[in-house]
Structures are given as C-alpha cells and as structure tokens.
Design a protein around this motif. Structure first.
Motif, PDB file in Angstrom:
ATOM      1  N   CYS A   1       0.774  -1.304  -0.154  1.00 18.21           N
ATOM      2  CA  CYS A   1       0.193  -0.039  -0.089  1.00 18.21           C
ATOM      3  C   CYS A   1       0.997   1.299   0.049  1.00 18.21           C
ATOM      4  CB  CYS A   1      -0.753   0.126   1.472  1.00 18.21           C
ATOM      5  SG  CYS A   1      -2.246  -1.206   1.105  1.00 18.21           S
ATOM      6  N   LEU A   2       0.240   2.340  -0.459  1.00 19.61           N
ATOM      7  CA  LEU A   2       1.074   3.603  -0.573  1.00 19.61           C
ATOM      8  C   LEU A   2       1.006   3.867   0.902  1.00 19.61           C
ATOM      9  CD1 LEU A   2      -0.686   5.316  -3.721  1.00 19.61           C
ATOM     10  CD2 LEU A   2       1.676   4.304  -3.565  1.00 19.61           C
ATOM     11  N   THR A   3       2.069   4.569   1.246  1.00 23.17           N
ATOM     12  CA  THR A   3       2.309   4.943   2.789  1.00 23.17           C
ATOM     13  C   THR A   3       1.444   6.215   3.319  1.00 23.17           C
ATOM     14  OG1 THR A   3       4.438   5.738   2.438  1.00 23.17           O
ATOM     15  CG2 THR A   3       4.103   3.168   3.320  1.00 23.17           C
ATOM     16  N   ASN A   4       1.495   7.282   2.362  1.00 26.76           N
ATOM     17  CA  ASN A   4       0.963   8.616   2.652  1.00 26.76           C
ATOM     18  C   ASN A   4      -0.388   8.765   2.216  1.00 26.76           C
ATOM     19  OD1 ASN A   4       3.610   9.019   4.158  1.00 26.76           O
ATOM     20  ND2 ASN A   4       4.525   9.600   2.747  1.00 26.76           N
ATOM     21  N   ALA A   5      -1.082   7.867   1.636  1.00 22.81           N
ATOM     22  CA  ALA A   5      -2.193   7.988   0.938  1.00 22.81           C
ATOM     23  C   ALA A   5      -3.548   7.990   1.828  1.00 22.81           C
ATOM     24  CB  ALA A   5      -2.280   7.193  -0.260  1.00 22.81           C
ATOM     25  N   VAL A   6      -4.404   8.705   1.670  1.00 22.81           N
ATOM     26  CA  VAL A   6      -5.705   8.096   2.284  1.00 22.81           C
ATOM     27  C   VAL A   6      -6.401   7.225   1.905  1.00 22.81           C
ATOM     28  CG1 VAL A   6      -7.876   9.336   3.054  1.00 22.81           C
ATOM     29  CG2 VAL A   6      -5.950  10.897   2.583  1.00 22.81           C
ATOM     30  N   GLU A   7      -6.791   6.219   2.739  1.00 24.38           N
ATOM     31  CA  GLU A   7      -7.367   4.982   2.475  1.00 24.38           C
ATOM     32  C   GLU A   7      -8.697   5.288   1.701  1.00 24.38           C
ATOM     33  OE1 GLU A   7      -6.475   1.624   5.552  1.00 24.38           O
ATOM     34  OE2 GLU A   7      -7.054   3.333   6.500  1.00 24.38           O
ATOM     35  N   THR A   8      -8.841   4.473   0.882  1.00 23.37           N
ATOM     36  CA  THR A   8     -10.409   4.576   0.094  1.00 23.37           C
ATOM     37  C   THR A   8     -11.374   3.749   0.716  1.00 23.37           C
ATOM     38  OG1 THR A   8      -9.782   3.023  -1.747  1.00 23.37           O
ATOM     39  CG2 THR A   8      -9.290   5.239  -2.073  1.00 23.37           C
ATOM     40  N   THR A   9     -11.017   2.576   1.507  1.00 26.93           N
ATOM     41  CA  THR A   9     -11.814   1.634   2.222  1.00 26.93           C
ATOM     42  C   THR A   9     -11.160   1.386   3.586  1.00 26.93           C
ATOM     43  OG1 THR A   9     -10.615  -0.408   1.339  1.00 26.93           O
ATOM     44  CG2 THR A   9     -12.741   0.705   0.270  1.00 26.93           C
ATOM     45  N   PRO A  10     -11.240   2.593   4.431  1.00 28.78           N
ATOM     46  CA  PRO A  10     -10.652   2.125   5.800  1.00 28.78           C
ATOM     47  C   PRO A  10     -11.733   1.404   6.446  1.00 28.78           C
ATOM     48  CG  PRO A  10     -11.642   4.496   5.570  1.00 28.78           C
ATOM     49  CD  PRO A  10     -11.514   3.928   4.408  1.00 28.78           C
ATOM     50  N   ASP A  11     -11.157   0.864   7.765  1.00 26.77           N
ATOM     51  CA  ASP A  11     -11.951  -0.012   8.526  1.00 26.77           C
ATOM     52  C   ASP A  11     -13.341   0.759   9.078  1.00 26.77           C
ATOM     53  OD1 ASP A  11      -9.975  -1.792   8.597  1.00 26.77           O
ATOM     54  OD2 ASP A  11      -9.252  -1.925  10.409  1.00 26.77           O
ATOM     55  N   GLU A  12     -13.398   1.908   9.066  1.00 23.24           N
ATOM     56  CA  GLU A  12     -14.580   2.814   9.632  1.00 23.24           C
ATOM     57  C   GLU A  12     -15.699   2.647   8.870  1.00 23.24           C
ATOM     58  OE1 GLU A  12     -11.721   4.872   9.239  1.00 23.24           O
ATOM     59  OE2 GLU A  12     -10.973   3.582  11.026  1.00 23.24           O
ATOM     60  N   VAL A  13     -15.335   2.335   7.259  1.00 23.76           N
ATOM     61  CA  VAL A  13     -16.674   2.414   6.555  1.00 23.76           C
ATOM     62  C   VAL A  13     -17.343   0.830   6.439  1.00 23.76           C
ATOM     63  CG1 VAL A  13     -15.667   4.050   5.060  1.00 23.76           C
ATOM     64  CG2 VAL A  13     -15.358   1.748   4.500  1.00 23.76           C
ATOM     65  N   PHE A  14     -16.707   0.088   7.280  1.00 24.26           N
ATOM     66  CA  PHE A  14     -17.324  -1.488   7.355  1.00 24.26           C
ATOM     67  C   PHE A  14     -17.861  -1.614   8.732  1.00 24.26           C
ATOM     68  CE2 PHE A  14     -13.936  -1.673   3.795  1.00 24.26           C
ATOM     69  CZ  PHE A  14     -14.783  -1.921   2.769  1.00 24.26           C
ATOM     70  N   SER A  15     -18.813  -2.749   8.830  1.00 29.03           N
ATOM     71  CA  SER A  15     -19.401  -3.176  10.035  1.00 29.03           C
ATOM     72  C   SER A  15     -19.825  -4.650   9.820  1.00 29.03           C
ATOM     73  CB  SER A  15     -20.599  -2.352  10.406  1.00 29.03           C
ATOM     74  OG  SER A  15     -21.156  -2.698  11.681  1.00 29.03           O
ATOM     75  N   GLN A  16     -19.226  -5.308  10.696  1.00 27.62           N
ATOM     76  CA  GLN A  16     -19.644  -6.853  10.611  1.00 27.62           C
ATOM     77  C   GLN A  16     -20.957  -7.161  11.033  1.00 27.62           C
ATOM     78  OE1 GLN A  16     -16.614  -9.313  12.508  1.00 27.62           O
ATOM     79  NE2 GLN A  16     -18.080 -10.630  13.055  1.00 27.62           N
ATOM     80  N   VAL A  17     -21.665  -7.688  10.225  1.00 26.55           N
ATOM     81  CA  VAL A  17     -23.185  -7.921  10.409  1.00 26.55           C
ATOM     82  C   VAL A  17     -23.324  -9.384  11.067  1.00 26.55           C
ATOM     83  CG1 VAL A  17     -25.425  -8.355   9.179  1.00 26.55           C
ATOM     84  CG2 VAL A  17     -23.803  -6.695   8.411  1.00 26.55           C
ATOM     85  N   THR A  18     -22.845 -10.446  10.573  1.00 22.63           N
ATOM     86  CA  THR A  18     -22.544 -11.758  11.005  1.00 22.63           C
ATOM     87  C   THR A  18     -21.047 -12.059  10.850  1.00 22.63           C
ATOM     88  OG1 THR A  18     -23.066 -12.963   8.919  1.00 22.63           O
ATOM     89  CG2 THR A  18     -24.919 -12.074  10.446  1.00 22.63           C
ATOM     90  N   ASP A  19     -20.864 -13.357  11.280  1.00 24.64           N
ATOM     91  CA  ASP A  19     -19.560 -13.609  11.159  1.00 24.64           C
ATOM     92  C   ASP A  19     -18.727 -13.792   9.524  1.00 24.64           C
ATOM     93  OD1 ASP A  19     -19.120 -14.150  13.871  1.00 24.64           O
ATOM     94  OD2 ASP A  19     -19.015 -16.277  13.635  1.00 24.64           O
ATOM     95  N   ASP A  20     -19.932 -14.005   8.841  1.00 30.88           N
ATOM     96  CA  ASP A  20     -19.444 -14.083   7.403  1.00 30.88           C
ATOM     97  C   ASP A  20     -19.844 -13.075   6.546  1.00 30.88           C
ATOM     98  OD1 ASP A  20     -21.868 -15.056   7.582  1.00 30.88           O
ATOM     99  OD2 ASP A  20     -21.360 -16.883   6.426  1.00 30.88           O
TER     100      ASP A  20
END
Length: 172
Positions: free
Chosen positions: A22-41
C-alpha cells in the motif's frame, strides 16, 4: 546445501511478492470505519448500504483463524448467475451478483495484491471478479473488477472468474 539455500530464498521471495503493498502517505479509500460486521461471514459497507459476503464463492469463513479458508471457485458468467440465483432460492435474502460500481466500491485503490481491505475481506483472490454489468459494445463480454490492482475490464462470458455475492441492507 546451495540448492537448499536457493529453495529457501525462492520461498521467501514468493511470500514477499504476494504480500499486500500500500502507499504509505495516501488516504485509504476503504478504511475500517466504512465497514461493520453483520454476522461472522457478512460485512456491511456503510456508505453504500450493501451487505457483502466476506469470502469469495468456494471459500468459507473460519472464525478461529479469522480468515477465509478453502479455494475460491472460478465460474463462467452463466455459472455465476445460476449460482447466485440458486444460493438465494433457499435463503430469500436478496443475494445477487453485484454491478460493476457496487463491486468497485470495495476496492482499496491505494493497495495492490490485493486491492481490498484485508481486515474485513481476508484471503481475497488477487484476480478478477464478475459483475452483473454487461458490455454495451459486445454482448459476449461483461465488466469485471480485478482485486489485484483495482482495475476494471471487460471479459468474455466464457472465462472462469471469481464471484462475491452482495445484497441490499433491508430494514428489520
């Protein structure tokens, strides 16, 4: 001894080549905050309101190791359509093949090998995934998204390509 060293070096080189970069100084396009676990899968992509299967078709979620295990299956476009239809026939939850824009929303454009958020979508094959979006210029081709480098392309419907199902987040 020299042969053993060569084999070990080759294995280390392959492991290094296949690690996500990954680029080190770039802003993530899909950071963890845009996802939420609904079920395990299953994972909710908050900006689009879409729920995604965490693993590619053929893989299964392993909660103990927190990764997708097994071999992802490659299907022709027709096989992928039939798979999606049959998968949802029992569940009736709206699982389907994503369109190209939906599929592209999962790509992490600052990373390659794979170009996806590996915290939520581990062991994603570094290759093309089917969309439901046909080519306007060629009825024998369909748009795909490559999770090797987040690129888009059209591929012949008879090619074997990976699949990840999606559904709309329906209110309870």
């Amino acid at each position: 001894m020299k042969r053993l060293i060569t084999v070990l070096f080759s294995l280390l080189w392959v492991a290094e080549v296949t690690a996500q970069e990954c680029l080190t100084n770039a802003v993530e396009t899909t950071p963890d905050e845009v996802f939420s676990q609904v079920t395990d899968d299953t994972i909710l992509h908050i900006p689009t309101g879409l729920i995604w299967q965490r693993c590619a078709v053929g893989q299964t979620w392993n909660g103990e190791t927190e990764t997708c295990t097994g071999d992802a299956e490659q299907l022709t476009w027709q096989q992928a359509l039939v798979y999606a239809r049959d998968y949802d026939a029992e569940l009736l939850e709206g699982w389907r093949m994503p369109n190209v824009k939906e599929l592209a929303s999962l790509t992490e454009r600052n990373c390659v090998r794979p170009s996806v958020n590996t915290s939520f979508f581990p062991a994603t094959p570094q290759d093309s995934f089917w969309s439901s979006t046909p080519s306007l210029n060629d009825p024998e081709r369909v748009w795909t998204v490559a999770f090797f480098n987040a690129s888009y392309s059209i591929k012949e419907k008879q090619r074997a390509v990976y699949l990840r199902l999606v559904r709309t987040n329906l209110p309870d």
